[in-house]
Design a protein around this motif. Structure first.
Motif, PDB file in Angstrom:
ATOM      1  N   GLU A 182      -2.105  13.080   5.049  1.00 38.52           N
ATOM      2  CA  GLU A 182      -2.584  12.733   3.716  1.00 38.52           C
ATOM      3  C   GLU A 182      -3.337  11.418   3.842  1.00 38.52           C
ATOM      4  O   GLU A 182      -2.785  10.425   4.332  1.00 38.52           O
ATOM      5  CB  GLU A 182      -1.424  12.604   2.731  1.00 38.52           C
ATOM      6  N   MET A 183      -4.599  11.398   3.436  1.00 43.10           N
ATOM      7  CA  MET A 183      -5.438  10.212   3.596  1.00 43.10           C
ATOM      8  C   MET A 183      -5.164   9.224   2.462  1.00 43.10           C
ATOM      9  O   MET A 183      -5.066   9.595   1.295  1.00 43.10           O
ATOM     10  CB  MET A 183      -6.918  10.595   3.610  1.00 43.10           C
ATOM     11  N   ALA A 184      -5.043   7.954   2.831  1.00 39.97           N
ATOM     12  CA  ALA A 184      -4.887   6.874   1.861  1.00 39.97           C
ATOM     13  C   ALA A 184      -5.976   5.841   2.127  1.00 39.97           C
ATOM     14  O   ALA A 184      -6.719   5.935   3.105  1.00 39.97           O
ATOM     15  CB  ALA A 184      -3.494   6.246   1.989  1.00 39.97           C
ATOM     16  N   THR A 185      -6.088   4.853   1.245  1.00 39.32           N
ATOM     17  CA  THR A 185      -7.071   3.793   1.455  1.00 39.32           C
ATOM     18  C   THR A 185      -6.433   2.415   1.491  1.00 39.32           C
ATOM     19  O   THR A 185      -7.112   1.424   1.718  1.00 39.32           O
ATOM     20  CB  THR A 185      -8.143   3.820   0.349  1.00 39.32           C
ATOM     21  N   ASN A 186      -5.118   2.343   1.274  1.00 37.69           N
ATOM     22  CA  ASN A 186      -4.398   1.072   1.268  1.00 37.69           C
ATOM     23  C   ASN A 186      -3.464   1.066   2.471  1.00 37.69           C
ATOM     24  O   ASN A 186      -2.295   1.427   2.372  1.00 37.69           O
ATOM     25  CB  ASN A 186      -3.623   0.934  -0.049  1.00 37.69           C
ATOM     26  N   TYR A 187      -3.992   0.675   3.640  1.00 32.05           N
ATOM     27  CA  TYR A 187      -3.214   0.848   4.869  1.00 32.05           C
ATOM     28  C   TYR A 187      -1.942   0.009   4.860  1.00 32.05           C
ATOM     29  O   TYR A 187      -0.885   0.455   5.328  1.00 32.05           O
ATOM     30  CB  TYR A 187      -4.083   0.516   6.101  1.00 32.05           C
ATOM     31  N   LEU A 188      -2.010  -1.226   4.348  1.00 34.65           N
ATOM     32  CA  LEU A 188      -0.838  -2.095   4.434  1.00 34.65           C
ATOM     33  C   LEU A 188       0.270  -1.625   3.494  1.00 34.65           C
ATOM     34  O   LEU A 188       1.446  -1.600   3.878  1.00 34.65           O
ATOM     35  CB  LEU A 188      -1.231  -3.541   4.121  1.00 34.65           C
ATOM     36  N   GLY A 189      -0.083  -1.228   2.289  1.00 33.34           N
ATOM     37  CA  GLY A 189       0.920  -0.694   1.374  1.00 33.34           C
ATOM     38  C   GLY A 189       1.530   0.594   1.903  1.00 33.34           C
ATOM     39  O   GLY A 189       2.738   0.833   1.771  1.00 33.34           O
ATOM     40  N   MET A 190       0.689   1.426   2.519  1.00 33.19           N
ATOM     41  CA  MET A 190       1.161   2.662   3.144  1.00 33.19           C
ATOM     42  C   MET A 190       2.169   2.350   4.246  1.00 33.19           C
ATOM     43  O   MET A 190       3.253   2.954   4.316  1.00 33.19           O
ATOM     44  CB  MET A 190      -0.040   3.420   3.717  1.00 33.19           C
ATOM     45  N   CYS A 191       1.815   1.401   5.108  1.00 32.35           N
ATOM     46  CA  CYS A 191       2.688   1.075   6.237  1.00 32.35           C
ATOM     47  C   CYS A 191       3.974   0.384   5.785  1.00 32.35           C
ATOM     48  O   CYS A 191       5.058   0.673   6.311  1.00 32.35           O
ATOM     49  CB  CYS A 191       1.947   0.200   7.241  1.00 32.35           C
ATOM     50  N   MET A 192       3.879  -0.512   4.821  1.00 29.25           N
ATOM     51  CA  MET A 192       5.083  -1.202   4.349  1.00 29.25           C
ATOM     52  C   MET A 192       6.040  -0.232   3.668  1.00 29.25           C
ATOM     53  O   MET A 192       7.257  -0.419   3.718  1.00 29.25           O
ATOM     54  CB  MET A 192       4.707  -2.342   3.405  1.00 29.25           C
ATOM     55  N   THR A 193       5.504   0.809   3.043  1.00 29.70           N
ATOM     56  CA  THR A 193       6.369   1.831   2.448  1.00 29.70           C
ATOM     57  C   THR A 193       7.194   2.513   3.532  1.00 29.70           C
ATOM     58  O   THR A 193       8.407   2.733   3.371  1.00 29.70           O
ATOM     59  CB  THR A 193       5.522   2.857   1.677  1.00 29.70           C
ATOM     60  N   HIS A 233      10.393  -4.333  -1.898  1.00 30.42           N
ATOM     61  CA  HIS A 233       9.375  -4.258  -2.948  1.00 30.42           C
ATOM     62  C   HIS A 233       9.137  -5.619  -3.587  1.00 30.42           C
ATOM     63  O   HIS A 233       7.986  -5.962  -3.910  1.00 30.42           O
ATOM     64  CB  HIS A 233       9.788  -3.228  -4.002  1.00 30.42           C
ATOM     65  N   ASP A 234      10.196  -6.409  -3.779  1.00 25.37           N
ATOM     66  CA  ASP A 234      10.019  -7.745  -4.347  1.00 25.37           C
ATOM     67  C   ASP A 234       9.196  -8.627  -3.409  1.00 25.37           C
ATOM     68  O   ASP A 234       8.310  -9.371  -3.850  1.00 25.37           O
ATOM     69  CB  ASP A 234      11.380  -8.399  -4.611  1.00 25.37           C
ATOM     70  N   ALA A 235       9.481  -8.549  -2.110  1.00 25.00           N
ATOM     71  CA  ALA A 235       8.728  -9.341  -1.132  1.00 25.00           C
ATOM     72  C   ALA A 235       7.265  -8.915  -1.115  1.00 25.00           C
ATOM     73  O   ALA A 235       6.355  -9.760  -1.100  1.00 25.00           O
ATOM     74  CB  ALA A 235       9.342  -9.195   0.256  1.00 25.00           C
ATOM     75  N   CYS A 236       7.021  -7.607  -1.128  1.00 22.99           N
ATOM     76  CA  CYS A 236       5.644  -7.117  -1.094  1.00 22.99           C
ATOM     77  C   CYS A 236       4.891  -7.480  -2.375  1.00 22.99           C
ATOM     78  O   CYS A 236       3.692  -7.795  -2.325  1.00 22.99           O
ATOM     79  CB  CYS A 236       5.634  -5.609  -0.872  1.00 22.99           C
ATOM     80  N   ALA A 237       5.565  -7.430  -3.507  1.00 19.81           N
ATOM     81  CA  ALA A 237       4.911  -7.805  -4.766  1.00 19.81           C
ATOM     82  C   ALA A 237       4.447  -9.257  -4.707  1.00 19.81           C
ATOM     83  O   ALA A 237       3.329  -9.575  -5.152  1.00 19.81           O
ATOM     84  CB  ALA A 237       5.871  -7.595  -5.935  1.00 19.81           C
ATOM     85  N   ARG A 238       5.260 -10.128  -4.136  1.00 17.12           N
ATOM     86  CA  ARG A 238       4.875 -11.537  -4.020  1.00 17.12           C
ATOM     87  C   ARG A 238       3.723 -11.727  -3.036  1.00 17.12           C
ATOM     88  O   ARG A 238       2.955 -12.677  -3.145  1.00 17.12           O
ATOM     89  CB  ARG A 238       6.081 -12.371  -3.615  1.00 17.12           C
ATOM     90  N   ALA A 239       3.626 -10.816  -2.066  1.00 14.13           N
ATOM     91  CA  ALA A 239       2.550 -10.894  -1.071  1.00 14.13           C
ATOM     92  C   ALA A 239       1.292 -10.167  -1.520  1.00 14.13           C
ATOM     93  O   ALA A 239       0.290 -10.167  -0.790  1.00 14.13           O
ATOM     94  CB  ALA A 239       3.038 -10.316   0.256  1.00 14.13           C
ATOM     95  N   GLY A 240       1.337  -9.539  -2.689  1.00 16.32           N
ATOM     96  CA  GLY A 240       0.180  -8.801  -3.175  1.00 16.32           C
ATOM     97  C   GLY A 240      -0.028  -7.467  -2.483  1.00 16.32           C
ATOM     98  O   GLY A 240      -1.143  -6.932  -2.458  1.00 16.32           O
TER      99      GLY A 240
END
Length: 318
Positions: A182-193, A233-240
């Protein structure tokens, strides 16, 4: 297209064999683990099972970096995080990398793309995550866990731009290989998930030396998962960083995976059980670092990272 797989281990074999057998593309394997290379050459290929059954020999081409003369269009990279820098250095010294080649990796954890970027144009890099369970039983012997056509993965351009023609062709090949892309465009959010998923299943199963089905026997796993996901998720939200799944979706993913892959021992446990270093610093430890870098302390992730390292240290007394 032609593919080269760097790291003929559990996941390297999974991707390479499925591409070779289902997508009918040419695949070469590069490996530096001598027992594996020599075993494959001795038996004429790699033995492949699925869920411990139907073991059969699949002929493959395998090489040490220094003897490889091929020129694949795409390198698929699967090495342990701790081994990657040295592997890439050896491959580059052997002259197997070329400016026109693309690189794809769906390794566990994070920290590897920066290493890969030292050798490849970031516009030709594709990040991936794989919800695919595989076990390397030994040299030249791999077990695909889970039902046929049950593989699932995400991929995204490392530059966060729209996928180019080569990337779309990769997606098509992965689809024909039944890897479920499945193709995504947000690589960092994809990987952090995916990292946050592994921070639950891989780490907790390793700490208690259990498979995912046994983990599912405890009626509090949803609460344990929620605590770890909330911190991530809290850490990622703070990191944008925008995750591609919600917290509740991730909790449900753990519960579903514990049923689907109930006999699976995650890769971190596989390393731990064989007295190899684990990748916890690149999973829970990476989440904790994201938190620290953004003035947020992921106390549970910090603690379980220490717990895994404590368990590693205590093996000397067994």
């Amino acid at each position: 297209m032609k593919y080269g797989v760097i790291g003929a281990g559990a996941m390297g074999y999974r991707y390479g064999v499925l591409l070779q057998e289902n997508a009918n593309v040419e695949v070469d394997f590069i490996d530096t683990w001598e027992p594996n290379v020599e075993k494959v050459r001795e038996q004429g290929g790699v033995y492949v099972s699925r869920d411990h059954a139907d073991k059969h020999l699949v002929p493959v081409n395998i090489y040490y970096p220094e003897e490889y003369q091929g020129h694949p269009d795409v390198w698929i990279i699967f090495k342990k995080q701790m081994q990657l820098a040295e592997e890439l250095k050896r491959d580059a010294a052997a002259g197997i990398f070329h400016d026109d080649q693309y690189a794809f990796s769906a390794m566990n954890g994070l920290g590897h793309f920066e290493k890969i970027e030292e050798y490849f144009d970031k516009d030709k890099m594709v990040a991936g995550t794989a919800m695919i369970a595989t076990v390397l039983n030994g040299p030249g012997d791999v077990d695909f866990i889970g039902p046929k056509n049950g593989e699932a993965m995400h991929m995204a351009p490392y530059n966060d731009k729209e996928p180019d023609a080569v990337m779309k062709e990769m997606e098509s090949d992965f689809n024909r290989a039944t890897l479920g892309p499945e193709m995504a465009t947000n690589y960092l959010g994809m990987c952090m998930t995916k990292v946050s998923f592994n921070a639950v299943c891989n780490t907790l199963c390793t700490m208690f030396e259990i498979n995912m089905g046994q983990f599912n026997e405890y009626d509090g796993i949803d609460e344990m998962a929620k605590q770890l996901f909330d911190e991530a998720h809290d850490a990622c939200a703070r990191a944008g960083i925008q995750m591609i799944e919600t917290r509740q979706q991730q909790v449900q993913s753990v519960l579903d995976s514990c049923v689907k892959l109930k006999y699976h021992y995650p890769s971190m446990y596989q390393d731990f059980s064989k007295n190899r270093p684990t990748e916890v610093d690149y999973i829970n430890g990476y989440i904790a670092k994201v938190g620290r870098d953004n003035d947020y302390v992921c106390r549970t992730h910090e603690f379980v990272t220490h717990e895994v390292h404590l368990a590693e240290t205590m093996r000397q007394f067994k």
